[in-house]
Write a protein that holds these residues in place. Sequence first.
Motif: not given
Length: 380
Positions: A244-255
Amino acid sequence: MRRLNEIVVVGASLAGLRAVQALRREGFEGEITLVGAEKHAPYNRPPLSKSVLHGDDDVTLPGSEELDDRWLRGRHAVQLDAASRTVTLDDGTALAYDGLVIATGARPRQFDGVHTLRTIEDALALRAELASGHEHVLVIGGGFIGGEVASTARQLGRKVTLVDSSPYPMHTGLGEEAARWLAAHHERHGVDLITNVRVTGVDGGQAHLSDGRSLTAELVIAGMGVVPNTEWLDGSGLRVDDGVLCEPTLYALGSTDIVAAGDVARWRHGLYDGAFVRVEHWSNANEQGAVAARNLLAGPDNAQPFAETPNFATHVHGARIQTAGLPHLADEASIVAGSPGEDRFAVSFTRNGVPVGAVAVNLPKELIRLKRAITARQTS
Ligand SMILES: Cc1cc2nc3c(=O)[nH]c(=O)nc-3n(C[C@H](O)[C@H](O)[C@H](O)COP(=O)(O)OP(=O)(O)OC[C@H]3O[C@@H](n4cnc5c(N)ncnc54)[C@H](O)[C@@H]3O)c2cc1C
């Protein structure tokens, strides 16, 4: 902390457990539903390729006794609808959430008719086979699981052949020097090592190799890496690419309401100029589960990046091999302590002169020093 009422955690292993614990520790008072495909309480996987094969069944994962939340065991999530914030399970149950933690981990690449090792059932089945007197054990893949199984099988007095498609086992993860040392270490301990060759098929007690040879293979174990468990996210709108592609904060991209943690998460890592990395190590899942949960509660605007330096250890024929950072991303490597000839050495890996990885063989203090240097460069 923003106000959430219903959090669903999918995957009841290390990352999922740590997420549930962190949610409660942070004071979340809403409902938590934990969904896990396995029927057991969360347990530790590292002993599965080590002590369990020697007869010790202790795979206790501290903290699993604390789980008092709604916990659906033996249930698979089969679909995610991110727009309506619903997770559907294999029995048709629809779980509404306002926060979701994805912690579904990974599973071994399969090879027809051979053992793989991921679950307690896999380990017990393999242990029974190892005990049943097969003389020839064939291990496909010389990664850490293949290496540990080969080592255990030798200790049990079996003839072991290890086939690996690269020039040396763990070539990518350890780099040239340490991988070459590992190859010699296997051979010194009686493993018949075949490299630069693939196993193309196994049937009737014979394994067929890509160079045309066939080998006797009474018991065959494959350790050919893992694939992240993301099929249930197909059609969800989440971006999935080897995790699952995530931001540095571990939020899924775009979510703004979905985070991922552990072996399934592929996130932008500050250490590597924001490159996406996925790390299949215990300490990573252990720490990410908690950070992902805290970030979910904090909300995307107040979330903290996850930028821990990965670290990992394996034991092969009595040697302790440790890594820190991601050696495979380096453009240069040099031995900075000891020597392979002494079975004690450390390698530092740099990219553009910046430390990005380290490997230590039987030199744990050196690994700590090199890891500090990686982390210091990352945060400076
Ligand atoms: C044999 C073995 C030895 C290891 N040794 C080491 C070691 O020495 N050092 C080290 O650092 N690491 C080691 N590891 C790796 C480490 O165990 C993993 O990094 C860690 O388990 C990852 O935890 P996780 O929670 O992300 O995923 P997992 O442990 O894979 O757990 C994911 C869970 O999610 C469940 N799941 C999957 N799909 C669904 C779904 N759709 N719905 C519901 N549930 C689902 C799975 O059944 C599983 O229980 C080892 C792993 C193995 C298998």
